[in-house]
Design a protein around this motif. Sequence first.
Motif, PDB file in Angstrom:
ATOM      1  N   THR A   1     -29.235  14.456-110.784  1.00 53.32           N
ATOM      2  CA  THR A   1     -28.531  14.892-109.550  1.00 53.32           C
ATOM      3  C   THR A   1     -29.422  15.464-108.506  1.00 53.32           C
ATOM      4  OG1 THR A   1     -28.541  17.059-110.657  1.00 53.32           O
ATOM      5  CG2 THR A   1     -26.470  15.316-111.099  1.00 53.32           C
ATOM      6  N   ARG A   2     -29.170  15.727-107.399  1.00 48.93           N
ATOM      7  CA  ARG A   2     -30.023  16.136-106.369  1.00 48.93           C
ATOM      8  C   ARG A   2     -30.303  17.590-106.572  1.00 48.93           C
ATOM      9  NH1 ARG A   2     -31.879  11.376-103.807  1.00 48.93           N
ATOM     10  NH2 ARG A   2     -30.186  10.096-103.509  1.00 48.93           N
ATOM     11  N   LEU A   3     -29.569  18.068-106.881  1.00 48.41           N
ATOM     12  CA  LEU A   3     -29.705  19.624-107.423  1.00 48.41           C
ATOM     13  C   LEU A   3     -29.540  19.926-108.789  1.00 48.41           C
ATOM     14  CD1 LEU A   3     -27.895  21.646-104.515  1.00 48.41           C
ATOM     15  CD2 LEU A   3     -30.366  21.182-104.734  1.00 48.41           C
ATOM     16  N   ALA A   4     -30.399  20.602-109.271  1.00 43.89           N
ATOM     17  CA  ALA A   4     -30.312  21.152-110.814  1.00 43.89           C
ATOM     18  C   ALA A   4     -28.824  21.946-111.073  1.00 43.89           C
ATOM     19  CB  ALA A   4     -31.290  21.870-111.234  1.00 43.89           C
ATOM     20  N   THR A   5     -28.689  23.020-110.271  1.00 45.57           N
ATOM     21  CA  THR A   5     -27.616  23.725-110.141  1.00 45.57           C
ATOM     22  C   THR A   5     -27.299  23.990-108.923  1.00 45.57           C
ATOM     23  OG1 THR A   5     -28.735  25.693-110.334  1.00 45.57           O
ATOM     24  CG2 THR A   5     -28.065  24.719-112.450  1.00 45.57           C
ATOM     25  N   ALA A   6     -25.993  24.216-108.463  1.00 44.33           N
ATOM     26  CA  ALA A   6     -25.456  24.528-107.179  1.00 44.33           C
ATOM     27  C   ALA A   6     -25.398  26.024-106.857  1.00 44.33           C
ATOM     28  CB  ALA A   6     -24.091  24.078-106.657  1.00 44.33           C
ATOM     29  N   PRO A   7     -26.330  26.623-105.747  1.00 44.16           N
ATOM     30  CA  PRO A   7     -26.355  27.955-105.686  1.00 44.16           C
ATOM     31  C   PRO A   7     -24.790  28.589-105.401  1.00 44.16           C
ATOM     32  CG  PRO A   7     -27.134  26.756-103.615  1.00 44.16           C
ATOM     33  CD  PRO A   7     -27.041  25.748-104.872  1.00 44.16           C
ATOM     34  N   LYS A   8     -24.452  29.922-105.342  1.00 41.70           N
ATOM     35  CA  LYS A   8     -23.206  30.508-105.106  1.00 41.70           C
ATOM     36  C   LYS A   8     -23.229  30.496-103.906  1.00 41.70           C
ATOM     37  CE  LYS A   8     -19.857  34.134-106.820  1.00 41.70           C
ATOM     38  NZ  LYS A   8     -19.900  35.115-107.984  1.00 41.70           N
ATOM     39  N   ILE A   9     -22.182  30.069-103.393  1.00 41.10           N
ATOM     40  CA  ILE A   9     -21.739  30.439-101.960  1.00 41.10           C
ATOM     41  C   ILE A   9     -20.522  31.155-101.754  1.00 41.10           C
ATOM     42  CG2 ILE A   9     -21.188  29.395 -99.696  1.00 41.10           C
ATOM     43  CD1 ILE A   9     -24.002  28.688-100.536  1.00 41.10           C
ATOM     44  N   LYS A  10     -20.547  32.685-101.399  1.00 41.40           N
ATOM     45  CA  LYS A  10     -19.363  33.503-101.565  1.00 41.40           C
ATOM     46  C   LYS A  10     -18.774  33.429-100.299  1.00 41.40           C
ATOM     47  CE  LYS A  10     -18.927  38.439-102.373  1.00 41.40           C
ATOM     48  NZ  LYS A  10     -19.456  39.714-102.702  1.00 41.40           N
ATOM     49  N   LEU A  11     -17.660  33.609-100.294  1.00 36.00           N
ATOM     50  CA  LEU A  11     -16.665  33.552 -99.246  1.00 36.00           C
ATOM     51  C   LEU A  11     -16.386  35.131 -98.926  1.00 36.00           C
ATOM     52  CD1 LEU A  11     -14.189  30.761 -99.882  1.00 36.00           C
ATOM     53  CD2 LEU A  11     -16.271  30.589 -98.668  1.00 36.00           C
ATOM     54  N   PHE A  12     -16.014  35.262 -97.504  1.00 37.38           N
ATOM     55  CA  PHE A  12     -15.970  36.941 -97.364  1.00 37.38           C
ATOM     56  C   PHE A  12     -14.327  37.177 -97.418  1.00 37.38           C
ATOM     57  CE2 PHE A  12     -19.817  35.362 -95.063  1.00 37.38           C
ATOM     58  CZ  PHE A  12     -20.576  36.438 -95.508  1.00 37.38           C
ATOM     59  N   PRO A  13     -14.099  38.326 -97.587  1.00 41.66           N
ATOM     60  CA  PRO A  13     -12.465  38.785 -97.656  1.00 41.66           C
ATOM     61  C   PRO A  13     -12.010  38.978 -96.167  1.00 41.66           C
ATOM     62  CG  PRO A  13     -14.159  40.462 -97.946  1.00 41.66           C
ATOM     63  CD  PRO A  13     -14.966  39.296 -97.964  1.00 41.66           C
ATOM     64  N   LEU A  14     -10.682  38.671 -96.307  1.00 41.44           N
ATOM     65  CA  LEU A  14     -10.149  38.412 -94.808  1.00 41.44           C
ATOM     66  C   LEU A  14      -9.515  39.676 -94.360  1.00 41.44           C
ATOM     67  CD1 LEU A  14      -8.158  35.073 -95.447  1.00 41.44           C
ATOM     68  CD2 LEU A  14     -10.514  35.313 -94.522  1.00 41.44           C
ATOM     69  N   THR A  15     -10.620  40.692 -94.602  1.00 42.88           N
ATOM     70  CA  THR A  15     -10.086  42.106 -94.127  1.00 42.88           C
ATOM     71  C   THR A  15     -10.188  42.388 -92.646  1.00 42.88           C
ATOM     72  OG1 THR A  15     -12.627  42.967 -94.383  1.00 42.88           O
ATOM     73  CG2 THR A  15     -10.828  43.071 -96.201  1.00 42.88           C
ATOM     74  N   ASP A  16     -10.932  41.273 -91.951  1.00 44.67           N
ATOM     75  CA  ASP A  16     -10.872  41.411 -90.140  1.00 44.67           C
ATOM     76  C   ASP A  16      -9.938  40.729 -89.597  1.00 44.67           C
ATOM     77  OD1 ASP A  16     -11.976  39.013 -90.955  1.00 44.67           O
ATOM     78  OD2 ASP A  16     -13.571  38.985 -89.548  1.00 44.67           O
ATOM     79  N   ALA A  17      -8.885  40.334 -90.554  1.00 44.63           N
ATOM     80  CA  ALA A  17      -7.932  39.385 -89.553  1.00 44.63           C
ATOM     81  C   ALA A  17      -6.913  40.376 -88.655  1.00 44.63           C
ATOM     82  CB  ALA A  17      -6.954  38.818 -90.678  1.00 44.63           C
ATOM     83  N   ASP A  18      -6.813  39.646 -87.661  1.00 41.25           N
ATOM     84  CA  ASP A  18      -5.896  40.452 -86.474  1.00 41.25           C
ATOM     85  C   ASP A  18      -4.501  40.557 -87.054  1.00 41.25           C
ATOM     86  OD1 ASP A  18      -8.185  40.767 -84.707  1.00 41.25           O
ATOM     87  OD2 ASP A  18      -7.351  38.695 -83.799  1.00 41.25           O
TER      88      ASP A  18
END
Length: 280
Positions: free
Chosen positions: A77-94
């Motif tokens: 595979t192109r990467l041995a492991t996939a880095p963790k991509i963390k999503l942000f909480p939607l606390t800034d929603a209007d």
Amino acid sequence: MESQKSSLKDDALQLKILDKYIGDSNLDLVHMGTLQPFIQARRTEGVKNRTINAALEVVRHILNLAASEWCDEYGLTRLATAPKIKLFPLTDADDPYHLSWAEQDKLFKELPEHLLQMAVFKVNTGCREQKVCSLRWEGKAYPRTGHQCFCHSSPSGEKQDRRVVVLNSEAKSIVENPRGRHSEYVFTYRRDRMLTMNNTAWQKGRKRVGLNHVRIHDLKHTFGYRLRAADVSYEDREDLLGHKSRRMTTHYSSANLANLIAAAETVCDSGSRKNHTVIL
């Protein structure tokens, strides 16, 4: 198939924005650290976490594929492991905002014709932006409504995820105006379908009338607010807004449709023309 095409176009748009920040980086150098300049730049532009997350989800998907499915000639595979991509909480929603009639008149006067048509349709049906953008000329007549239906699959492509969208007289007049301009899509600009309503024309228009806080999604909130103000029942509001519920169906009885049509007309000024339905 259409939902897949739309998704690919959306992903391509996100990758185009990301290209400036990570376009020259090897896959093994893409992680939350190297994505920080992109994240900070988008926040400086006033972009909300939901939109930033959309780009991060694309990155995460690509990295996961590189670590699981994309292999070289040796089967590695192109990467041995996939880095963790963390999503942000939607606390800034209007907070949801509903337009007054005066605000709607001011804002809509600032929109170019093609965007105005979409905005009027949205504020009179409560459809989500992507459903408006991808509305197509196909379907069948709905019993006793006397007019054309438009069929549009949900992102899952499942027939049971389609829903009836009731058109009041304002929405009905809007879909009649562009008939025949494009062989497939209802709303287009320069012979191509619109990918988003939240474009430069919308942003400049709302700024000119001092309504910078009004989002495209607030047109849906406005529709819901006006239904509630007109004493439309909760159940009928749920159906008209397309919310998931056990009541939702593409096979309403004529009596139920008549009730929903009457409810949809309560948010419309013109009131005298016939209503019709579409299936989305």
